[in-house]
Motif scaffolding. Structure first.
Motif, PDB file in Angstrom:
ATOM      1  N   VAL A   1       0.836  -1.199   0.000  1.00  0.00           N
ATOM      2  CA  VAL A   1       0.000   0.000   0.000  1.00  0.00           C
ATOM      3  C   VAL A   1       0.873   1.252   0.000  1.00  0.00           C
ATOM      4  O   VAL A   1       0.499   2.279  -0.582  1.00  0.00           O
ATOM      5  N   TYR A   2       2.075   1.160   0.619  1.00  0.00           N
ATOM      6  CA  TYR A   2       2.883   2.372   0.780  1.00  0.00           C
ATOM      7  C   TYR A   2       4.352   2.239   0.394  1.00  0.00           C
ATOM      8  O   TYR A   2       5.060   3.241   0.347  1.00  0.00           O
ATOM      9  N   MET A   3       4.837   1.018   0.119  1.00  0.00           N
ATOM     10  CA  MET A   3       6.261   0.906  -0.209  1.00  0.00           C
ATOM     11  C   MET A   3       6.530  -0.292  -1.107  1.00  0.00           C
ATOM     12  O   MET A   3       5.710  -1.198  -1.244  1.00  0.00           O
ATOM     13  N   ASP A   4       7.720  -0.289  -1.724  1.00  0.00           N
ATOM     14  CA  ASP A   4       8.226  -1.423  -2.472  1.00  0.00           C
ATOM     15  C   ASP A   4       8.861  -2.394  -1.480  1.00  0.00           C
ATOM     16  O   ASP A   4       9.774  -2.020  -0.742  1.00  0.00           O
ATOM     17  N   GLU A   5       8.380  -3.620  -1.440  1.00  0.00           N
ATOM     18  CA  GLU A   5       8.866  -4.556  -0.432  1.00  0.00           C
ATOM     19  C   GLU A   5      10.318  -4.964  -0.643  1.00  0.00           C
ATOM     20  O   GLU A   5      10.983  -5.361   0.316  1.00  0.00           O
ATOM     21  N   ASP A   6      10.810  -4.893  -1.865  1.00  0.00           N
ATOM     22  CA  ASP A   6      12.194  -5.285  -2.125  1.00  0.00           C
ATOM     23  C   ASP A   6      13.178  -4.158  -1.826  1.00  0.00           C
ATOM     24  O   ASP A   6      14.189  -4.362  -1.162  1.00  0.00           O
ATOM     25  N   THR A   7      12.883  -2.948  -2.302  1.00  0.00           N
ATOM     26  CA  THR A   7      13.810  -1.832  -2.090  1.00  0.00           C
ATOM     27  C   THR A   7      13.577  -1.108  -0.771  1.00  0.00           C
ATOM     28  O   THR A   7      14.433  -0.344  -0.326  1.00  0.00           O
ATOM     29  N   ARG A   8      12.401  -1.305  -0.160  1.00  0.00           N
ATOM     30  CA  ARG A   8      11.954  -0.620   1.062  1.00  0.00           C
ATOM     31  C   ARG A   8      11.699   0.865   0.826  1.00  0.00           C
ATOM     32  O   ARG A   8      11.492   1.623   1.779  1.00  0.00           O
ATOM     33  N   GLU A   9      11.667   1.298  -0.411  1.00  0.00           N
ATOM     34  CA  GLU A   9      11.435   2.704  -0.719  1.00  0.00           C
ATOM     35  C   GLU A   9       9.934   3.001  -0.772  1.00  0.00           C
ATOM     36  O   GLU A   9       9.150   2.170  -1.223  1.00  0.00           O
ATOM     37  N   PRO A  10       9.523   4.194  -0.313  1.00  0.00           N
ATOM     38  CA  PRO A  10       8.110   4.564  -0.418  1.00  0.00           C
ATOM     39  C   PRO A  10       7.646   4.561  -1.868  1.00  0.00           C
ATOM     40  O   PRO A  10       8.422   4.901  -2.779  1.00  0.00           O
ATOM     41  N   ASN A  11       6.390   4.176  -2.082  1.00  0.00           N
ATOM     42  CA  ASN A  11       5.826   4.226  -3.423  1.00  0.00           C
ATOM     43  C   ASN A  11       4.807   5.365  -3.513  1.00  0.00           C
ATOM     44  O   ASN A  11       4.702   6.186  -2.587  1.00  0.00           O
ATOM     45  N   ALA A  12       4.042   5.396  -4.597  1.00  0.00           N
ATOM     46  CA  ALA A  12       3.112   6.506  -4.807  1.00  0.00           C
ATOM     47  C   ALA A  12       1.992   6.539  -3.780  1.00  0.00           C
ATOM     48  O   ALA A  12       1.338   7.577  -3.605  1.00  0.00           O
ATOM     49  N   GLY A  13       1.778   5.428  -3.094  1.00  0.00           N
ATOM     50  CA  GLY A  13       0.721   5.401  -2.090  1.00  0.00           C
ATOM     51  C   GLY A  13       1.117   5.965  -0.742  1.00  0.00           C
ATOM     52  O   GLY A  13       0.256   6.140   0.137  1.00  0.00           O
ATOM     53  N   PHE A  14       2.408   6.272  -0.564  1.00  0.00           N
ATOM     54  CA  PHE A  14       2.887   6.685   0.755  1.00  0.00           C
ATOM     55  C   PHE A  14       2.228   7.986   1.224  1.00  0.00           C
ATOM     56  O   PHE A  14       1.669   8.043   2.325  1.00  0.00           O
ATOM     57  N   ALA A  15       2.300   9.035   0.409  1.00  0.00           N
ATOM     58  CA  ALA A  15       1.767  10.338   0.832  1.00  0.00           C
ATOM     59  C   ALA A  15       0.255  10.294   1.066  1.00  0.00           C
ATOM     60  O   ALA A  15      -0.218  10.804   2.088  1.00  0.00           O
ATOM     61  N   PRO A  16      -0.535   9.686   0.168  1.00  0.00           N
ATOM     62  CA  PRO A  16      -1.977   9.597   0.456  1.00  0.00           C
ATOM     63  C   PRO A  16      -2.274   8.818   1.731  1.00  0.00           C
ATOM     64  O   PRO A  16      -3.161   9.209   2.503  1.00  0.00           O
ATOM     65  N   LEU A  17      -1.538   7.726   1.964  1.00  0.00           N
ATOM     66  CA  LEU A  17      -1.757   6.954   3.184  1.00  0.00           C
ATOM     67  C   LEU A  17      -1.415   7.781   4.416  1.00  0.00           C
ATOM     68  O   LEU A  17      -2.159   7.779   5.411  1.00  0.00           O
ATOM     69  N   GLN A  18      -0.311   8.501   4.366  1.00  0.00           N
ATOM     70  CA  GLN A  18       0.080   9.331   5.502  1.00  0.00           C
ATOM     71  C   GLN A  18      -0.998  10.372   5.807  1.00  0.00           C
ATOM     72  O   GLN A  18      -1.329  10.628   6.975  1.00  0.00           O
ATOM     73  N   GLN A  19      -1.587  10.951   4.776  1.00  0.00           N
ATOM     74  CA  GLN A  19      -2.653  11.937   4.971  1.00  0.00           C
ATOM     75  C   GLN A  19      -3.896  11.277   5.576  1.00  0.00           C
ATOM     76  O   GLN A  19      -4.543  11.845   6.462  1.00  0.00           O
ATOM     77  N   HIS A  20      -4.216  10.072   5.124  1.00  0.00           N
ATOM     78  CA  HIS A  20      -5.368   9.370   5.679  1.00  0.00           C
ATOM     79  C   HIS A  20      -5.148   9.002   7.144  1.00  0.00           C
ATOM     80  O   HIS A  20      -6.073   9.082   7.961  1.00  0.00           O
ATOM     81  N   LEU A  21      -3.928   8.603   7.484  1.00  0.00           N
ATOM     82  CA  LEU A  21      -3.640   8.251   8.871  1.00  0.00           C
ATOM     83  C   LEU A  21      -3.703   9.492   9.762  1.00  0.00           C
ATOM     84  O   LEU A  21      -4.118   9.401  10.929  1.00  0.00           O
ATOM     85  N   ASP A  22      -3.309  10.636   9.233  1.00  0.00           N
ATOM     86  CA  ASP A  22      -3.443  11.885   9.978  1.00  0.00           C
ATOM     87  C   ASP A  22      -4.921  12.161  10.269  1.00  0.00           C
ATOM     88  O   ASP A  22      -5.295  12.523  11.394  1.00  0.00           O
ATOM     89  N   ARG A  23      -5.767  11.954   9.275  1.00  0.00           N
ATOM     90  CA  ARG A  23      -7.206  12.155   9.470  1.00  0.00           C
ATOM     91  C   ARG A  23      -7.766  11.116  10.447  1.00  0.00           C
ATOM     92  O   ARG A  23      -8.623  11.441  11.279  1.00  0.00           O
ATOM     93  N   LEU A  24      -7.285   9.875  10.343  1.00  0.00           N
ATOM     94  CA  LEU A  24      -7.728   8.854  11.288  1.00  0.00           C
ATOM     95  C   LEU A  24      -7.351   9.231  12.714  1.00  0.00           C
ATOM     96  O   LEU A  24      -8.158   9.073  13.642  1.00  0.00           O
ATOM     97  N   LEU A  25      -6.138   9.738  12.893  1.00  0.00           N
ATOM     98  CA  LEU A  25      -5.712  10.157  14.229  1.00  0.00           C
ATOM     99  C   LEU A  25      -6.613  11.263  14.766  1.00  0.00           C
ATOM    100  O   LEU A  25      -6.918  11.306  15.965  1.00  0.00           O
ATOM    101  N   GLY A  26      -7.070  12.155  13.884  1.00  0.00           N
ATOM    102  CA  GLY A  26      -8.001  13.186  14.313  1.00  0.00           C
ATOM    103  C   GLY A  26      -9.313  12.596  14.794  1.00  0.00           C
ATOM    104  O   GLY A  26      -9.884  13.044  15.794  1.00  0.00           O
ATOM    105  N   VAL A  27      -9.792  11.566  14.094  1.00  0.00           N
ATOM    106  CA  VAL A  27     -11.025  10.888  14.506  1.00  0.00           C
ATOM    107  C   VAL A  27     -10.831  10.202  15.855  1.00  0.00           C
ATOM    108  O   VAL A  27     -11.687  10.292  16.748  1.00  0.00           O
ATOM    109  N   VAL A  28      -9.702   9.508  16.001  1.00  0.00           N
ATOM    110  CA  VAL A  28      -9.422   8.805  17.259  1.00  0.00           C
ATOM    111  C   VAL A  28      -9.298   9.801  18.405  1.00  0.00           C
ATOM    112  O   VAL A  28      -9.825   9.578  19.503  1.00  0.00           O
ATOM    113  N   ALA A  29      -8.584  10.907  18.161  1.00  0.00           N
ATOM    114  CA  ALA A  29      -8.424  11.911  19.215  1.00  0.00           C
ATOM    115  C   ALA A  29      -9.775  12.472  19.640  1.00  0.00           C
ATOM    116  O   ALA A  29     -10.030  12.674  20.839  1.00  0.00           O
ATOM    117  N   GLY A  30     -10.659  12.724  18.668  1.00  0.00           N
ATOM    118  CA  GLY A  30     -11.987  13.217  19.013  1.00  0.00           C
ATOM    119  C   GLY A  30     -12.767  12.203  19.839  1.00  0.00           C
ATOM    120  O   GLY A  30     -13.474  12.580  20.793  1.00  0.00           O
TER     121      GLY A  30
END
Length: 296
Positions: free
Chosen positions: A259-288
């Motif tokens: 979802v967020y990285m290449d398993e062989d190189t361990r480098e972030p892929n194109a899904g990294f930034a969108p996932l990070q933004q979604h997790l930030d929003r999830l943390l806001g929901v959890v905090a509320g």
């Protein structure tokens, strides 16, 4: 071997604790398996590229906004293949040792797979490769426990205790990632497709049902597939911390690595930034949610 800077040993700092930068909440997040600083005395005989498949690489970075939501964020700097904070201190295979352990050991099912407190092998494409060409001395395993495992547990326990003492309870998120071939590793040929997220509460025993439902529903709303306790239910840490009848709620969150990285190189892929933004929003929901529970 010269290691990249982020892989350099950090014996002076086996665990990082990031305090809340917003008003503190009884919310603790921990990443026990994203460490990338490989101790100089590891003594493994497998290539680093293979060894790194044991990492939950980047997980603490994906969740780095937790302190901005009032949470404490804890992360190991050492790799789980060296010593695993999510295992019991006594979950050791005596066959790995060059001498007798001074006390009883309680190896579990993961240890029999070579994935106990100290890993014996690394798996890729269904093939398990031994990490060592020798048995480990009792002294070096004791050193790993004293210098890495115990400091991590002490830091996490302090954060949990502080929340309980200050607020009367705690909500704990135990953060991980999972390999895409997990069902193959488990020998399951008729398994369902691996979900993007797997939430584990040890079959409903470590947190209130509404907490796992809140997180699962929020992630599904972002478009991710979510499973509960399949194939991961949670291990040592949430089993010890989660006591919902006492107001201590603990939940394990696994993210499928592609979802967020290449398993062989361990480098972030194109899904990294969108996932990070979604997790930030999830943390806001959890905090509320946590704020609402405190005032209920």
């Amino acid at each position: 071997m010269v290691l990249p800077d982020f892989l350099q040993p950090r014996p002076e700092a086996p665990v990082e604790v990031r305090a809340p930068t917003a008003a503190a909440l009884p919310l603790v997040c921990d990443s026990p398996h994203s460490g990338t600083a490989y101790p100089a005395d590891f003594g493994h005989v497998v290539p680093l590229s293979l060894l790194r498949r044991g990492e939950d690489t980047h997980i603490h970075t994906l969740w780095q906004e937790a302190p901005a939501h009032g949470a404490t964020l804890i992360a190991a700097t050492f790799p789980r293949t060296y010593i695993d904070p999510n295992r019991s201190e006594f979950d050791i295979d005596p066959a790995m040792l060059a001498g007798d352990w001074p006390g009883p050991l309680t190896p579990g099912e993961k240890t029999r797979q070579g994935l106990g407190l100290v890993w014996a092998c690394i798996n890729k494409d269904g093939v398990a490769t031994p990490l060592y060409d020798r048995r480990l001395t009792v002294a070096e395993v004791q050193g790993r426990i004293a210098n890495y495992w115990r400091p991590y547990h002490a830091a996490l326990q302090q954060a949990i205790d502080t929340s309980v003492q200050r607020f009367g309870g705690v909500w704990h998120l135990n953060l991980h990632s999972m390999p895409s071939d997990v069902y193959r590793r488990l020998g399951r040929t008729n398994a369902p497709p691996l979900a993007d997220f797997v939430l584990g509460d040890r079959d409903g025993t470590t947190c209130a049902p509404e907490f796992i439902h809140l997180i699962g529903d929020t992630l599904r709303g972002f478009g991710y597939s979510v499973a509960c306790n399949e194939p991961y239910k949670g291990v040592e840490l949430i089993g010890r911390i989660g006591q919902p009848q006492r107001g201590r709620h603990s939940l394990q969150i696994e993210i499928r690595r592609p979802v967020y990285m290449d398993e062989d190189t361990r480098e972030p892929n194109a899904g990294f930034a969108p996932l990070q933004q979604h997790l930030d929003r999830l943390l806001g929901v959890v905090a509320g949610y946590v704020r609402a529970q405190r005032t209920a």
